[in-house]
Structures are given as C-alpha cells and as structure tokens.
Design an enzyme around this catalytic site. Structure first.
Site, PDB file in Angstrom:
ATOM      1  N   HIS A 186      12.350 -22.682 -15.798  1.00  0.00           N
ATOM      2  CA  HIS A 186      11.375 -22.845 -15.357  1.00  0.00           C
ATOM      3  C   HIS A 186      10.147 -22.745 -16.616  1.00  0.00           C
ATOM      4  CE1 HIS A 186       9.369 -18.827 -15.601  1.00  0.00           C
ATOM      5  NE2 HIS A 186      10.462 -18.310 -15.566  1.00  0.00           N
ATOM      6  N   CYS A 187       9.105 -23.484 -16.174  1.00  0.00           N
ATOM      7  CA  CYS A 187       7.940 -23.443 -17.102  1.00  0.00           C
ATOM      8  C   CYS A 187       6.761 -22.762 -16.506  1.00  0.00           C
ATOM      9  CB  CYS A 187       7.476 -24.657 -17.630  1.00  0.00           C
ATOM     10  SG  CYS A 187       6.961 -25.921 -16.347  1.00  0.00           S
ATOM     11  N   ALA A 188       5.437 -22.942 -16.790  1.00  0.00           N
ATOM     12  CA  ALA A 188       4.418 -22.252 -16.177  1.00  0.00           C
ATOM     13  C   ALA A 188       4.453 -22.533 -14.843  1.00  0.00           C
ATOM     14  CB  ALA A 188       3.172 -22.581 -17.072  1.00  0.00           C
TER      15      ALA A 188
END
Length: 476
Positions: free
Chosen positions: A25-27
């Site tokens: 996952h990213c932000a």
C-alpha cells in the site's frame, strides 16, 4: 469502521487470497498484483463505503481508500490472508511479468526517472524563483527586482547556482539511478556520470558554439583514434545507454572473475571500458540522436501550433490510462536541460490542462449527482486534481461515469489549443495544476492562467450538458 470486515469484503471482491501474487500500500491506495483481474467484482467494490475508487495501471490493481485508513485495512488484510506485506517494488516487479515489451520499456524509463524527479523539481522550482528576481517588468516597470534592490543580487546568484546544479550534473543522477535499475553497482553509475561532466572536458554547452564558430575541438589521440574530449552536461541519452553498457559489463565480469579478484578488477574494467567506448562512439551518436529528438519535438510543437497542442491535449488523459505518460519524464528532462535551444517543455503545460480539466469535470459531478458517497468522493478528488493529482478523479469518478471523462478531455483540448497558440512552455517540472505557474516562463503566466480557465470552464460545462442527455442521465 470495522477494518477486518472491510478487508474481508475487499478480498472476496478481488477473488480471494488465491488471486493475489503480491500486495502493498502507499499513502492512499492498496496496490495489488493479481493473477487474474478479470474475476474482480468491481460492482461490489464500488458499493463499499470505504472504497473511493479503483483502477488498473501498469499491471497493478489499485484500490483507493484514503490516507490514515488504507494502512489499517491493509494490516487487516495481511492478518486475514497470512501474507506478509510486499514492498511497492515487489508488487511492481510481479506486475511487470504481465506487461508486453513496450510497457516494460516504459516502466524501465519510469523506474529510472521517477526517483530523480525530486532533484529535478527542486532545481526547476528554484529556477522559477530566480526568474522572479531577474524578470524585467514583472513587478517594477522596466526593471528587475535586482535592478531595484541591488542588495539581493547575491541571493539571486546563489539561487541560480542551486537551480542549475541538478541539470548541469544530470548525468550523475541518471547514472546512479539507471545502473541501479539495470542491476549494476549504482555508485559506479554515479562515477560514470562524473566522468561525463568532468571539468577537464569541453563543456557541452560550449560545444555547439565552438562548432558554429569553426574553432578546433579538443581531442585525445589514442592509438590513432581521434576522440573528442567533450562533456555531456545536461544530456540524457548518452548516460542512459552508457549506464546499460556499464551494468552489462559489470554483471558479466562478476560471473567469471574469482571472488578474491572481483572487487579489484571488475569496477576498474567496467568503468574504463564503458568510459572508452562512450567517448569513442556511444556519446557522439547518442548526443546527435538526442539533438534530433529535441529538435524534432520542438519543431512538431511549433509547427503544429494550436492544432497540434489541441490534439495532444485531447489524448493526454487516455495516454495516462495506459501508463505511457511515464515515458514523457525522460523527454521533459531532455527538453528542460536543453532549454537554451528548446525554450523549455511543452508537455508540462498540456499535462496541467488535462489535470485541471479532470478536476473541473469531477467538481461538475459534485453538483450533478444526488449520490452522497459520490458527492464526497467528487469534492476531494476534484480539488486534488486541480492541484495536480488526478488518479482519484480520473479513475474514481470520471472514467466510471464516462461523461465527465469526455467533458474533461474536451476541456483539456480547448485549454491546450490556447497553450499552443501562445507558445507556453515550462522551464521546470512541478505540480501540473494550479500551482504549476511557477514552473512556467514568467512572461507566459497570464497565458497559462487563461488556458487553465478555458480548460476548466469547458470541462465543467460539457460535463454538465452531457449529464442531461438521455444516454448519460442514469449513469450513476
């Protein structure tokens, strides 16, 4: 929010643990490499309150959840599946296997240039700030700020030096990133970049002037070979090709060199052989190719004028969907690094037109729709797109409803037409949206703002009109 429940519903919708190769996952988004995207239940995902949108790009299936929430949902997914978190690079590598050769080439360019964007953006924005000091008539009629306030000249000179550094020493940045991407030692790549901008060489910016003046070019006479002693400041193609050669030589030498000799001879031979062939023929050939590329692109923009810019603006968002826009980073870097000849990049202002048009179309949906969830997504995504981040707007709203996307690309085409008419170019990279004016040549700020206004108004109006047609009236 019950994060375990959300994670369970997402897993069911994407085909379960068995359909996941890797996940990270990213932000704001879950990034999944799926075995078969065809079995994803997008309707179920769309109906989930926690999901703000979904899209697939570059072999990755991405689910927009939002900052502060995505990490908790991901933790619940990891606990439920028993799968450890992969890095974004792992997910990207798993996704690469599903790409065709052209997509892999585009991804390679992206992998090389995306890590160095912060340095290029910092230098470019500092260049924009320097233009505020040196732009005649920008704040005071007939004068620059330095003319009016001589005591700030030292500050302006410092900013100018800081701004130029990433472009003058661009081969070092690219050498490090490219050799790392090609599987070699990135520090050897940086050393190769340093070789290409060594102060003992004729500066690349002086080379065309000396050719035009008919002056002799310094050279080395090595075993009868006449090798020009010329640097490659601000050049992209020479260091890209040389980095691939360096990494290839290094990897092959390490396969055959005994371990006790490896650290001594492999770096020596890799750097020496690559440096020699680069100055002998790789550098001159790729420099010429780079000149043809920048000259050709500049000619297309200037010759095509507003019509060419309009067509590019119309197709920019569809290009983004394919992921091919990542290859533009290399082209833009080349255009900006060779600004004295090209005048800057025409791609950035057109990208900005596309982004603000996507934002305006999404904000139109905010006023059109009666769906409360869609209203919430549209408000946040629309503002985000105006600031230069379009993924939530484009993939979460506009493409799903279709008619806002049509309105957005028409708005982008209209704004880009004006960009081409006024020959607006960027002297730096930055946020391609409302804040992007600082990346534009100071004399073209007014034209840039007018073009954005055109793009936004046209996108908003066309989206609103299309929403009232029978074809799209029940699109929600």
């Amino acid at each position: 929010m019950d994060y375990k429940q959300v994670a369970s519903e997402i897993l069911t919708a994407v085909g379960g643990k068995e359909n996941i190769n890797a996940m990270a996952h990213c932000a704001t988004r879950l990034r999944l490499s799926l075995k078969d995207e065809g079995i994803v239940d997008e309707k179920a995902l769309d109906q989930m309150d926690a999901v703000k949108g979904t899209f697939s790009t570059g072999g990755q299936y991405q689910i927009i959840i939002g900052a502060g929430t995505v990490n908790k949902v991901f933790a619940a997914m990891s606990e439920t599946t028993g799968m450890e978190a992969s890095t974004k690079a792992d997910v990207a590598n798993a996704s690469t296997k599903k790409m065709n050769p052209f997509q892999q080439f585009v991804k390679m360019l992206s992998d090389i240039f995306v890590p160095i964007i912060p340095a290029i953006v910092a230098g470019g924005l500092l260049m924009g700030i320097n233009n505020l000091f040196t732009g005649k008539g920008l704040f005071i009629e007939g004068k620059t700020l330095i003319d009016a306030y001589p005591n700030i000249k030292g500050l302006a000179d410092l900013i100018n030096m800081l701004a130029n550094a990433p472009f003058v020493f661009l081969p070092i940045l690219i050498g490090f990133s490219a050799v790392k991407r090609f599987g070699g030692n990135p520090y050897l790549g940086a050393a190769l970049g340093m070789v290409l901008v060594h102060p003992a060489l004729l500066n690349a910016y002086e080379y065309p002037k000396m050719i035009a003046a008919g002056k002799d070019i310094p050279f080395w006479d090595i075993f009868g070979l006449h090798i020009e002693s010329v640097g490659y400041q601000g050049q992209v193609l020479p260091i890209l090709v040389a980095s691939w050669i360096l990494a290839t030589i290094e990897k092959n030498l390490r396969k055959v060199t005994p371990s006790w000799l490896d650290n001594l001879t492999t770096p020596l031979l890799s750097l020496f052989i690559t440096g020699f062939v680069t100055f002998l023929f790789v550098g001159p050939l790729t420099r010429t190719a780079g000149n043809y590329l920048t000259d050709g692109l500049t000619w297309l923009y200037e010759a095509g004028g507003p019509i060419g810019a309009c067509i590019f603006g119309l197709f920019y968002a569809p290009i983004v969907i394919t992921g091919m826009h990542h290859s533009f980073i290399a082209v833009e870097t080349t255009l900006i690094a060779d600004m004295a000849k090209t005048g800057g990049s025409f791609i950035f202002p057109i990208a900005a037109m596309s982004n603000v048009a996507q934002g305006a179309a999404t904000l139109a949906v905010l006023f059109i729709t009666k769906n409360e969830k869609l209203k919430g997504i549209s408000s946040a995504a629309g503002v985000s797109a105006l600031l230069g981040i379009t993924e939530p707007a484009m993939f979460g709203v506009n493409l799903k409803l279709r008619y806002p996307f049509i309105g957005a690309i028409i708005g982008s085409a209209a704004g880009s037409f004006f960009i081409g008419l006024m020959q607006v170019k960027a002297i730096a990279l930055g946020a391609a949206g409302l804040p992007g004016f600082i990346s534009i040549a100071t004399g073209k700020w007014t034209s840039y703002f007018i073009a954005m206004g055109i793009a936004m108004v046209v996108a908003f109006v066309v989206t609103f009109v299309l929403s009232r047609t029978a074809k799209y009236k029940d699109a929600e």
